[in-house]
Design a protein around this motif. Structure first.
Motif, short mmCIF file in Angstrom:
data_model
loop_
_atom_site.label_atom_id
_atom_site.label_comp_id
_atom_site.label_asym_id
_atom_site.label_seq_id
_atom_site.Cartn_x
_atom_site.Cartn_y
_atom_site.Cartn_z
N ASP A 158 0.83 -1.20 0.00
CA ASP A 158 0.00 0.00 0.00
C ASP A 158 0.86 1.25 0.00
O ASP A 158 1.80 1.40 0.80
N GLY A 159 0.59 2.16 -0.92
CA GLY A 159 1.36 3.39 -1.02
C GLY A 159 2.65 3.28 -1.80
O GLY A 159 3.35 4.29 -1.96
N GLN A 160 2.97 2.12 -2.29
CA GLN A 160 4.23 1.93 -3.02
C GLN A 160 4.13 2.51 -4.42
O GLN A 160 3.14 2.31 -5.13
N THR A 161 5.14 3.25 -4.80
CA THR A 161 5.17 3.85 -6.14
C THR A 161 6.14 3.08 -7.02
O THR A 161 7.29 2.84 -6.66
N ILE A 162 5.65 2.71 -8.18
CA ILE A 162 6.46 2.00 -9.18
C ILE A 162 6.91 3.01 -10.22
O ILE A 162 6.08 3.69 -10.85
N VAL A 167 7.10 7.16 -16.13
CA VAL A 167 5.80 7.05 -15.47
C VAL A 167 5.98 6.59 -14.03
O VAL A 167 6.84 5.75 -13.75
N ALA A 168 5.18 7.14 -13.12
CA ALA A 168 5.16 6.70 -11.73
C ALA A 168 3.72 6.32 -11.38
O ALA A 168 2.80 7.13 -11.51
N LEU A 169 3.52 5.07 -10.96
CA LEU A 169 2.21 4.56 -10.58
C LEU A 169 2.23 4.21 -9.09
O LEU A 169 3.15 3.51 -8.64
N THR A 170 1.24 4.65 -8.36
CA THR A 170 1.17 4.38 -6.93
C THR A 170 0.03 3.41 -6.65
O THR A 170 -1.10 3.59 -7.12
N ALA A 171 0.33 2.37 -5.87
CA ALA A 171 -0.65 1.36 -5.49
C ALA A 171 -1.40 1.78 -4.23
O ALA A 171 -0.79 2.26 -3.27
N HIS A 172 -2.71 1.59 -4.25
CA HIS A 172 -3.55 1.87 -3.08
C HIS A 172 -4.37 0.60 -2.82
O HIS A 172 -5.23 0.25 -3.64
N GLY A 180 -7.06 -8.77 -2.21
CA GLY A 180 -5.94 -7.94 -2.65
C GLY A 180 -6.30 -6.90 -3.68
O GLY A 180 -5.43 -6.38 -4.39
N CYS A 181 -7.58 -6.57 -3.77
CA CYS A 181 -8.01 -5.57 -4.75
C CYS A 181 -7.19 -4.29 -4.58
O CYS A 181 -6.99 -3.80 -3.46
N THR A 182 -6.71 -3.75 -5.69
CA THR A 182 -5.78 -2.62 -5.65
C THR A 182 -6.20 -1.56 -6.66
O THR A 182 -6.49 -1.87 -7.82
N SER A 183 -6.23 -0.32 -6.20
CA SER A 183 -6.43 0.81 -7.11
C SER A 183 -5.08 1.45 -7.37
O SER A 183 -4.17 1.36 -6.54
N TRP A 184 -4.95 2.10 -8.51
CA TRP A 184 -3.66 2.67 -8.92
C TRP A 184 -3.85 4.13 -9.32
O TRP A 184 -4.81 4.46 -10.01
N SER A 185 -2.93 4.99 -8.91
CA SER A 185 -3.01 6.40 -9.29
C SER A 185 -1.74 6.84 -9.99
O SER A 185 -0.67 6.27 -9.79
N MET A 186 -1.89 7.86 -10.83
CA MET A 186 -0.74 8.45 -11.50
C MET A 186 -1.09 9.89 -11.86
O MET A 186 -2.26 10.25 -11.99
N THR A 187 -0.06 10.70 -12.02
CA THR A 187 -0.25 12.08 -12.46
C THR A 187 0.19 12.20 -13.90
O THR A 187 1.27 11.73 -14.28
N ILE A 188 -0.67 12.80 -14.71
CA ILE A 188 -0.33 13.02 -16.12
C ILE A 188 -0.40 14.53 -16.40
O ILE A 188 -0.96 15.29 -15.60
N ARG A 189 0.17 14.93 -17.50
CA ARG A 189 0.06 16.33 -17.92
C ARG A 189 -0.63 16.36 -19.28
O ARG A 189 -0.22 15.69 -20.21
N GLU A 190 -1.69 17.12 -19.33
CA GLU A 190 -2.45 17.28 -20.57
C GLU A 190 -2.47 18.75 -20.92
O GLU A 190 -2.99 19.58 -20.15
N HIS A 191 -1.85 19.09 -22.06
CA HIS A 191 -1.73 20.50 -22.48
C HIS A 191 -1.04 21.33 -21.40
O HIS A 191 -1.42 22.48 -21.13
N GLY A 192 -0.04 20.70 -20.76
CA GLY A 192 0.74 21.39 -19.75
C GLY A 192 0.12 21.45 -18.37
O GLY A 192 0.72 21.97 -17.44
N PRO A 194 -1.34 19.50 -15.01
CA PRO A 194 -1.29 18.20 -14.34
C PRO A 194 -2.68 17.74 -13.92
O PRO A 194 -3.51 18.53 -13.47
N HIS A 195 -2.92 16.44 -14.07
CA HIS A 195 -4.18 15.84 -13.64
C HIS A 195 -3.88 14.50 -12.96
O HIS A 195 -2.99 13.76 -13.38
N GLN A 196 -4.64 14.19 -11.93
CA GLN A 196 -4.51 12.93 -11.21
C GLN A 196 -5.51 11.93 -11.77
O GLN A 196 -6.72 12.21 -11.85
N ILE A 197 -5.01 10.76 -12.17
CA ILE A 197 -5.86 9.67 -12.65
C ILE A 197 -5.93 8.60 -11.57
O ILE A 197 -4.91 8.26 -10.96
N LEU A 198 -7.11 8.05 -11.34
CA LEU A 198 -7.26 6.89 -10.47
C LEU A 198 -7.87 5.75 -11.27
O LEU A 198 -8.96 5.88 -11.82
N PHE A 199 -7.13 4.63 -11.35
CA PHE A 199 -7.65 3.38 -11.90
C PHE A 199 -8.26 2.64 -10.70
O PHE A 199 -7.53 2.08 -9.88
#
Length: 293
Positions: A158-162, A167-172, A180-192, A194-199
């Motif tokens: 939990d909380g580990q970033t790959i 790319v950096a993906l963080t496990a939640h 062991g269900c896991t959600s994953w987050s990452m920050t992307i930049r769109e047109h400069g 930043p946005h946070q994505i949650l899978f």
């Protein structure tokens, strides 16, 4: 607060004579959308949709190769592979597979995709056994739906970033739907910007036994812990393993029509958690009443 750790690749698990498990065939009661093809499309940043109409698979392109999050049903493996290659990504450049939860409709295709691509699978400790044995853990009202065993070569906490390529993906860890269900987050930049994505890993009851679950006795506690954790998160873009849960395909229609912000919805997670938690509490109350009668 998220905790970041540097991920060091290395084999931490090996399959031990697990080839005897045969995957469950698709059932007549499965929605046909689960294997209905859709054209792959770009979502935001390096993230692309390569799944079917009813089961999501997300491709994340990096300068060190691609990451595939979920694989859908075993019977969909050729379709998922074609979708990846149609984006100009050779299958051998898929270097990591990531699981959000160990059910056949989300990881069934991984055995073939891992074999064909040589990619390494990362998963949580709670789902590692299920993935390596092709058998989900937990009592359900629909029986056992097996899938091809797949080798896990990295266990995430939990909380580990790959960190992979750029790319950096963080496990939640968001257990309940599976241990062991896991959600994953990452920050992307769109047109400069930043946005946070949650899978988001699945948060529905979906047949889980809530009272008297001998294979997963902590199921109720885990669901409630997960709902509380997710209520504190506020992603800009929500992506789900069943695309209809976040309107992923409908948003793509709007995006294709020119709505540049179609996937942005900072309130989407809050709404989904609220409705899912209410459905969970209703199911739990019903199950508790039935157990006492």
């Amino acid at each position: 607060m998220r905790i970041h750790h540097k991920f060091h690749m290395g084999i931490v698990a090996t399959l031990a004579a697990a080839a005897a498990i045969a995957p469950s065939p698709a059932r007549a009661t499965d929605p046909p959308e689960w294997w209905s093809p859709v054209k792959p499309f770009h979502i935001a940043g390096p993230v692309y949709y390569v799944g079917t109409k009813g089961l999501a698979a997300y491709l994340i392109r990096t300068r060190s190769g691609a990451i595939l999050l979920d694989g859908t049903l075993a019977s969909n493996a050729p379709l998922i592979e074609r979708n990846i290659e149609s984006l100009g990504v050779p299958l051998h450049s898929v270097r990591l597979l990531i699981s959000d939860h160990a059910h056949d409709d989300h990881v069934g295709a991984f055995a073939r995709i891992q074999r064909d691509s040589g990619a390494r699978l990362l998963a949580s400790a709670g789902d590692r056994w299920a993935l390596e044995h092709g058998t989900p853990r937990g009592d359900t009202d629909y029986g056992v739906r097996r899938f091809g065993p797949v080798r896990v070569v990295g266990v995430v906490a939990d909380g580990q970033t790959i960190h992979w390529g750029n790319v950096a993906l963080t496990a939640h860890l968001t257990p309940g739907h599976t241990p062991g269900c896991t959600s994953w987050s990452m920050t992307i930049r769109e047109h400069g910007v930043p946005h946070q994505i949650l899978f988001l890993g699945s948060i529905t009851v979906a047949g889980n036994i809530l009272v008297g679950n001998h294979a997963y006795p902590a199921v109720v506690r885990d669901y409630r812990t997960t709902f509380a954790k997710l209520a504190r998160m506020h992603p800009d873009i929500l992506l789900t393993s069943h695309p209809e849960m976040a309107g992923v395909l409908e948003r793509e229609v709007r995006h294709e029509a020119g709505d540049a912000d179609a996937f942005l919805d900072p309130d989407a997670l809050r709404r989904l958690v609220a409705t899912s938690q209410a459905a969970f509490e209703h199911a739990l109350a019903h199950a508790s009443k039935a157990a006492k009668s």
